[in-house]
Design an enzyme around this catalytic site. Sequence first.
Site, short mmCIF file in Angstrom:
data_model
loop_
_atom_site.label_atom_id
_atom_site.label_comp_id
_atom_site.label_asym_id
_atom_site.label_seq_id
_atom_site.Cartn_x
_atom_site.Cartn_y
_atom_site.Cartn_z
N SER A 133 6.84 -4.58 2.94
CA SER A 133 7.55 -3.35 2.61
C SER A 133 8.90 -3.64 2.00
O SER A 133 9.52 -4.66 2.28
CB SER A 133 7.74 -2.49 3.85
OG SER A 133 8.48 -1.33 3.51
N LYS A 187 1.55 -1.58 8.64
CA LYS A 187 2.21 -1.27 7.35
C LYS A 187 1.79 0.13 6.88
O LYS A 187 2.60 0.89 6.35
CB LYS A 187 1.85 -2.33 6.30
CG LYS A 187 2.24 -1.98 4.86
CD LYS A 187 3.74 -1.82 4.71
CE LYS A 187 4.29 -1.79 3.31
NZ LYS A 187 3.70 -0.94 2.32
N HIS A 190 3.69 2.55 8.94
CA HIS A 190 5.06 2.51 8.43
C HIS A 190 5.18 3.45 7.23
O HIS A 190 6.11 4.26 7.14
CB HIS A 190 5.43 1.07 8.04
CG HIS A 190 6.60 0.97 7.11
ND1 HIS A 190 6.52 1.28 5.76
CD2 HIS A 190 7.88 0.61 7.32
CE1 HIS A 190 7.70 1.12 5.20
NE2 HIS A 190 8.55 0.71 6.13
N ASN A 191 4.23 3.34 6.30
CA ASN A 191 4.28 4.20 5.11
C ASN A 191 4.10 5.67 5.48
O ASN A 191 4.74 6.54 4.89
CB ASN A 191 3.21 3.78 4.10
CG ASN A 191 3.59 2.53 3.36
OD1 ASN A 191 4.37 1.71 3.86
ND2 ASN A 191 3.06 2.33 2.17
N GLU A 194 7.24 6.88 6.68
CA GLU A 194 8.11 7.03 5.50
C GLU A 194 7.87 8.39 4.82
O GLU A 194 8.83 9.07 4.43
CB GLU A 194 7.78 5.88 4.55
CG GLU A 194 8.52 5.85 3.24
CD GLU A 194 7.99 4.69 2.36
OE1 GLU A 194 7.86 3.56 2.87
OE2 GLU A 194 7.69 4.93 1.19
P1 NBP Z 1 -0.04 -3.68 -9.38
O1 NBP Z 1 -0.56 -3.03 -8.16
O2 NBP Z 1 0.37 -2.82 -10.53
O3 NBP Z 1 -1.14 -4.73 -9.89
C1 NBP Z 1 -0.96 -5.45 -11.08
C2 NBP Z 1 -1.39 -6.89 -10.88
O4 NBP Z 1 -2.77 -6.95 -10.48
C3 NBP Z 1 -1.28 -7.69 -12.16
O5 NBP Z 1 -0.84 -8.98 -11.84
C4 NBP Z 1 -2.71 -7.70 -12.66
O6 NBP Z 1 -3.01 -8.77 -13.52
C5 NBP Z 1 -3.43 -7.86 -11.36
N1 NBP Z 1 -4.87 -7.59 -11.45
C6 NBP Z 1 -5.55 -6.44 -11.64
BR1 NBP Z 1 -4.77 -4.82 -11.93
N2 NBP Z 1 -6.88 -6.59 -11.64
C7 NBP Z 1 -7.07 -7.90 -11.45
C8 NBP Z 1 -8.23 -8.69 -11.34
N3 NBP Z 1 -9.45 -8.13 -11.41
N4 NBP Z 1 -8.09 -10.02 -11.19
C9 NBP Z 1 -6.87 -10.58 -11.12
N5 NBP Z 1 -5.71 -9.87 -11.19
C10 NBP Z 1 -5.82 -8.55 -11.36
O7 NBP Z 1 1.18 -4.67 -9.02
P2 NBP Z 1 2.45 -4.43 -8.06
O8 NBP Z 1 3.04 -3.07 -8.24
O9 NBP Z 1 3.29 -5.62 -8.26
O10 NBP Z 1 1.83 -4.45 -6.59
C11 NBP Z 1 1.11 -5.56 -6.07
C12 NBP Z 1 0.58 -5.22 -4.71
O11 NBP Z 1 1.67 -4.95 -3.85
C13 NBP Z 1 -0.30 -3.96 -4.67
O12 NBP Z 1 -1.34 -4.14 -3.75
C14 NBP Z 1 0.63 -2.89 -4.20
O13 NBP Z 1 -0.05 -1.84 -3.53
C15 NBP Z 1 1.52 -3.68 -3.25
N6 NBP Z 1 2.84 -3.10 -3.03
C16 NBP Z 1 3.54 -2.59 -4.06
C17 NBP Z 1 4.81 -2.06 -3.83
C18 NBP Z 1 5.63 -1.52 -4.98
O14 NBP Z 1 6.73 -1.01 -4.69
N7 NBP Z 1 5.18 -1.64 -6.21
C19 NBP Z 1 5.34 -2.07 -2.56
C20 NBP Z 1 4.62 -2.64 -1.53
C21 NBP Z 1 3.37 -3.15 -1.79
P3 NBP Z 1 -2.88 -8.58 -15.12
O15 NBP Z 1 -1.45 -8.79 -15.43
O16 NBP Z 1 -3.75 -9.64 -15.67
O17 NBP Z 1 -3.37 -7.20 -15.45
#
Ligand code: NBP
Length: 483
Positions: A133, A187, A190-191, A194
Amino acid sequence: MTDGSKKAQIGVVGLAVMGSNLARNFARNGHTVAVYNRSQEKTEALISQHGGEGDFIPAASIEEFVASLERPRRAIIMVQAGTATDAVIGQLADAMEEGDIIIDGGNALFSDTIRREAEIAERGLNFVGAGISGGEEGALNGPSIMPGGPQSTWEALGPLLESVAAKVDGTPCVTHIGPDGAGHFVKMVHNGIEYADMQVIGEAYQLLRYAAGYSPAELAQVFRDWNQGDLDSYLIEITSEVLDQVDAETGKPLVDIIVDQAGQKGTGRWTVKAALDLGIPVTGIGEAVFARALSGSAAQREATGALPAGTLQTLKDLGVDREAFVEDVRKALYASKLIAYAQGFDEIKAGSEEYGWNVDPRDLATIWRGGCIIRAKFLNRIVDAYDADPELPSLLLDPYFTGELEELIDAWRRVVVIATQVGQPVPVFASSLSYYDSLRSERLPAALIQGQRDFFGAHTYRRVDKPGSFHTLWSEDRSEVEV
Ligand code: NBP
C-alpha cells in the site's frame, strides 16, 4: 549497473509505475535489483532515467532475469492483477528452482493467492502474496507491506522488505501477516477501510459546503485544523490540498470542476463481498462502495434529480450555529470512522478464523501507521487497544474508544438528524449510527423476522425462556410444537 558477475538480491518483474518505483526503492537502499518488463522500453526507460540511483541488472528475458538472481531467488511481480499475474507466475516458475520465492506484490484477490500458493508449492517453489500500500509515492519512498505465504519465507524476505518499507518511530511498516492469502486479504480490507475513510471525509465536506455554505478554501483550513487533532491522517491532509487547489483554466476551485463520479478498481467491492460470505456487517465500507457506484450512475442521477425533496430546512431555520456545526460534523466523521475501522478489524478477525491464518490485529495497526493511504495517528490508539487486550471482541469496547464514543455520540446524532432535515446525503454517517444503535439495542426486530420466517416457511424459532426449537402451527390452531 553491474559488470555482469554480480547477482541481484531481489528482482522486480513489471516496470510500470509501481514496479519501477519499488525497484528504485530497493536500489536506493543498497540492494542489487534485477529488473524485467514484458515490453523492453520500460526496462530501458528505468535504466536510462534512474540507473544512477543504485545497482540494477536489466534483463531482456525472464530466463536472463532469473539467472541474474542470487539463491534463494526472490522475484516480486508488479504487473496487472489477474491473468497477467498468472502468466508471469507461470514463466517464473518454469525458470526457477526448488526453494526460490515468487512474490506477488499486486492487488490480487486473496482467494487467487490461496490457489496460486497451492499450485506453486506443488512445484517445490514458495509463493508469497504481498499486499503493498501507498501508491506510487509509497513504492518509491516507503510503502506499508503485508506479506502472506509460508512463515519460512519471512527469513529470506523480512530484512529486504524491512529495508524498503516506511518506518514509524523506527519500526518498519511490514511484518509477516500469516499463511497463503492472509497478506492480500488484509490489504483488501485495508482498501475497504480506505473507501469508508474517504467517504466520511466526503460526507463532512458535503454538509459543510452545501448545508453550512463554507467555500472550498475555507474548508481546506477546517480540514487543516482537524489534522492537528484526533483525525490527524494522510487522507485529511490531502483533502486540504485538494480543496485549496484552484483550476488554472477557469480560476474556480478545482473540486468544482472535477466530475462528481468516483472511480473504483474493485478492492472495496471485494471487501464487501468477502464480508457477506463471512457474515460480518461492514456497513461503512459497504455504503462507501455503493456511494461510489451511485455517483457513477450518471444517466439515473440525471433522471432522478428532480424527485420531490419534501420540506427542506436550512441551518438558519433550524437555529444551528455554523461554527458549532463544524465541530459536530468533525465528531460525526470521527465516530463513523471509528465504526468503519471496528468493522474492518471484525472482518479480518473472521477471515483469519475462517482460513486459519492467526492474524494479529495489533501487527496490522502497527504497520498501517506509515506508508499506506490510511496512515493516521489514530492507529496508535488501535495498537494500544490490542496491547491492553489482544482478544478484544470489538475495538469499540476498548475503554479509550468507548470514552471517545461517549464524547461523540450526541453530536453524531445531531448531525444525522440535521442532514436529513437539510436533505444532504450522509450514507456512512447514518448507517454507522444505526449499526451502533443496533449493537446497543437490548431487543432487535430479529424476533419479529423469526416469527415471519416461521409463519411462511416453518423455519422455527428459539424462545427466550427455555431451550429448544419451536414452530407455531400458523395455518392450524396456532398452538406451538417443539421440533
Ligand atoms: P499496471 O497494473 O498498470 O500493470 C502494468 C504492468 O503489467 C506493465 O509492466 C505491463 O507490461 C504488465 N503486464 C500486463 Br498489463 N500484462 C502482462 C503480461 N501478460 N505479461 C507480463 N506483463 C504484463 O501497473 P501498476 O499500476 O504499476 O500496478 C502494478 C500492480 O500493483 C497491480 O497489481 C496493481 O493493482 C498494484 N497496485 C497498484 C497501486 C497503484 O497506486 N498504481 C497501488 C497498490 C498496488 P507491459 O509494459 O509490457 O505492458
